[in-house]
Design a protein around this motif. Structure first.
Motif, PDB file in Angstrom:
ATOM      1  N   ASP A 159      -3.647   0.095  16.022  1.00 58.88           N
ATOM      2  CA  ASP A 159      -4.825   0.971  15.963  1.00 58.88           C
ATOM      3  C   ASP A 159      -4.498   2.414  16.352  1.00 58.88           C
ATOM      4  N   HIS A 160      -3.492   2.619  17.196  1.00 60.10           N
ATOM      5  CA  HIS A 160      -3.103   3.975  17.570  1.00 60.10           C
ATOM      6  C   HIS A 160      -2.473   4.725  16.399  1.00 60.10           C
ATOM      7  N   VAL A 161      -1.922   3.985  15.465  1.00 55.97           N
ATOM      8  CA  VAL A 161      -1.240   4.576  14.317  1.00 55.97           C
ATOM      9  C   VAL A 161      -2.135   4.564  13.077  1.00 55.97           C
ATOM     10  N   ALA A 162      -2.820   3.447  12.854  1.00 54.04           N
ATOM     11  CA  ALA A 162      -3.658   3.285  11.663  1.00 54.04           C
ATOM     12  C   ALA A 162      -4.857   2.408  12.002  1.00 54.04           C
ATOM     13  N   ALA A 163      -6.001   3.008  12.059  1.00 55.78           N
ATOM     14  CA  ALA A 163      -7.206   2.275  12.443  1.00 55.78           C
ATOM     15  C   ALA A 163      -7.637   1.268  11.382  1.00 55.78           C
ATOM     16  N   ASN A 164      -7.170   1.438  10.164  1.00 55.59           N
ATOM     17  CA  ASN A 164      -7.620   0.568   9.074  1.00 55.59           C
ATOM     18  C   ASN A 164      -6.581  -0.470   8.668  1.00 55.59           C
ATOM     19  N   LEU A 165      -5.727  -0.883   9.608  1.00 54.43           N
ATOM     20  CA  LEU A 165      -4.680  -1.844   9.301  1.00 54.43           C
ATOM     21  C   LEU A 165      -4.744  -2.993  10.297  1.00 54.43           C
ATOM     22  N   THR A 166      -4.687  -4.223   9.780  1.00 53.62           N
ATOM     23  CA  THR A 166      -4.706  -5.387  10.658  1.00 53.62           C
ATOM     24  C   THR A 166      -3.281  -5.843  10.965  1.00 53.62           C
ATOM     25  N   VAL A 167      -3.147  -6.724  11.939  1.00 51.95           N
ATOM     26  CA  VAL A 167      -1.841  -7.283  12.281  1.00 51.95           C
ATOM     27  C   VAL A 167      -1.253  -7.994  11.069  1.00 51.95           C
ATOM     28  N   ASP A 168      -2.058  -8.777  10.376  1.00 52.01           N
ATOM     29  CA  ASP A 168      -1.578  -9.503   9.199  1.00 52.01           C
ATOM     30  C   ASP A 168      -1.134  -8.559   8.089  1.00 52.01           C
ATOM     31  N   GLN A 192      -5.627  -0.876  -2.447  1.00 51.03           N
ATOM     32  CA  GLN A 192      -6.764   0.053  -2.351  1.00 51.03           C
ATOM     33  C   GLN A 192      -6.535   1.127  -1.292  1.00 51.03           C
ATOM     34  N   LYS A 193      -5.865   0.765  -0.220  1.00 49.01           N
ATOM     35  CA  LYS A 193      -5.582   1.720   0.854  1.00 49.01           C
ATOM     36  C   LYS A 193      -4.414   2.645   0.516  1.00 49.01           C
ATOM     37  N   GLY A 194      -3.723   2.348  -0.574  1.00 47.13           N
ATOM     38  CA  GLY A 194      -2.624   3.192  -1.011  1.00 47.13           C
ATOM     39  C   GLY A 194      -1.292   2.891  -0.345  1.00 47.13           C
ATOM     40  N   PHE A 195      -1.147   1.702   0.242  1.00 44.57           N
ATOM     41  CA  PHE A 195       0.093   1.341   0.926  1.00 44.57           C
ATOM     42  C   PHE A 195       1.048   0.548   0.036  1.00 44.57           C
ATOM     43  N   VAL A 196       0.523  -0.086  -1.014  1.00 47.76           N
ATOM     44  CA  VAL A 196       1.318  -0.943  -1.898  1.00 47.76           C
ATOM     45  C   VAL A 196       0.943  -0.646  -3.344  1.00 47.76           C
ATOM     46  N   VAL A 197       1.941  -0.725  -4.219  1.00 53.33           N
ATOM     47  CA  VAL A 197       1.711  -0.637  -5.660  1.00 53.33           C
ATOM     48  C   VAL A 197       2.036  -2.003  -6.241  1.00 53.33           C
ATOM     49  N   ARG A 239       5.034   5.566  -0.699  1.00 53.11           N
ATOM     50  CA  ARG A 239       5.547   6.480   0.332  1.00 53.11           C
ATOM     51  C   ARG A 239       4.624   6.437   1.559  1.00 53.11           C
ATOM     52  N   GLN A 240       3.330   6.417   1.303  1.00 54.63           N
ATOM     53  CA  GLN A 240       2.357   6.337   2.401  1.00 54.63           C
ATOM     54  C   GLN A 240       2.543   5.029   3.182  1.00 54.63           C
ATOM     55  N   GLY A 241       2.791   3.932   2.478  1.00 52.83           N
ATOM     56  CA  GLY A 241       3.031   2.650   3.133  1.00 52.83           C
ATOM     57  C   GLY A 241       4.297   2.660   3.956  1.00 52.83           C
ATOM     58  N   GLN A 242       5.346   3.298   3.444  1.00 53.84           N
ATOM     59  CA  GLN A 242       6.613   3.392   4.171  1.00 53.84           C
ATOM     60  C   GLN A 242       6.456   4.258   5.420  1.00 53.84           C
ATOM     61  N   GLN A 243       5.712   5.358   5.300  1.00 55.51           N
ATOM     62  CA  GLN A 243       5.475   6.222   6.457  1.00 55.51           C
ATOM     63  C   GLN A 243       4.666   5.493   7.522  1.00 55.51           C
ATOM     64  N   LEU A 244       3.653   4.776   7.093  1.00 59.37           N
ATOM     65  CA  LEU A 244       2.829   4.012   8.028  1.00 59.37           C
ATOM     66  C   LEU A 244       3.670   2.962   8.742  1.00 59.37           C
ATOM     67  N   LEU A 245       4.472   2.260   7.983  1.00 55.26           N
ATOM     68  CA  LEU A 245       5.341   1.232   8.558  1.00 55.26           C
ATOM     69  C   LEU A 245       6.320   1.849   9.555  1.00 55.26           C
ATOM     70  N   GLY A 246       6.853   3.004   9.227  1.00 60.03           N
ATOM     71  CA  GLY A 246       7.736   3.709  10.148  1.00 60.03           C
ATOM     72  C   GLY A 246       7.026   4.076  11.442  1.00 60.03           C
ATOM     73  N   SER A 247       5.781   4.521  11.339  1.00 59.35           N
ATOM     74  CA  SER A 247       4.997   4.874  12.529  1.00 59.35           C
ATOM     75  C   SER A 247       4.700   3.645  13.373  1.00 59.35           C
ATOM     76  N   VAL A 248       4.355   2.543  12.719  1.00 58.17           N
ATOM     77  CA  VAL A 248       4.073   1.298  13.447  1.00 58.17           C
ATOM     78  C   VAL A 248       5.335   0.814  14.141  1.00 58.17           C
ATOM     79  N   ASN A 249       6.454   0.816  13.428  1.00 61.32           N
ATOM     80  CA  ASN A 249       7.729   0.365  14.025  1.00 61.32           C
ATOM     81  C   ASN A 249       8.154   1.274  15.169  1.00 61.32           C
ATOM     82  N   SER A 250       7.967   2.566  15.003  1.00 66.53           N
ATOM     83  CA  SER A 250       8.333   3.523  16.044  1.00 66.53           C
ATOM     84  C   SER A 250       7.536   3.276  17.313  1.00 66.53           C
TER      85      SER A 250
END
Length: 117
Positions: free
Chosen positions: A30-39, A78-83, A100-111
């Motif tokens: 939630d600190h990185v992406a409020a619209n993303l679940t654990v799953d 729909q969220k633009g994370f996957v094609v 690219r947005q999905g990769q950036q988000l994943l990088g932020s979550v991993n970081s």
């Protein structure tokens, strides 16, 4: 006969630990992406590491049935994370790719996860 208190069983304790861990993970996400679940985050992690997986294989790795994964993938699209595109050699399959947005988000979550915050 009085039933046993379920809070004294190993299964109850295990379930309680899993739920506490998922809450902690969700707070970090939630600190990185409020619209993303654990799953959804787990799906992005696995898809990023193994982009050649079929949806059935992906579903097994993220502990979801095929219908649930299909709905989750639609939300990620729909969220633009996957094609999702037609597979190059098999028209019955889809090719799934992180944007690219999905990769950036994943990088932020991993970081955030590696910092232990």
């Amino acid at each position: 006969m009085k039933p046993d208190n379920p809070t004294q069983t190993v299964l109850y304790t295990l379930e309680q630990a899993i739920k506490a861990y998922r809450r902690l993970c969700q707070q970090n996400i939630d600190h990185v992406a409020a619209n993303l679940t654990v799953d959804q985050a787990l799906t992005l992690v696995v898809l990023n590491k193994f982009p050649e997986l079929s949806q059935q294989q992906l579903a097994e790795l993220v502990f979801k049935d095929k219908a649930s994964l299909t709905r989750m993938l639609e939300l990620l699209v729909q969220k633009g994370f996957v094609v999702r595109a037609m597979h190059a050699s098999d028209r019955r399959k889809f090719s799934l790719t992180l944007t690219r947005q999905g990769q950036q988000l994943l990088g932020s979550v991993n970081s955030r996860a590696t910092r232990g915050q």
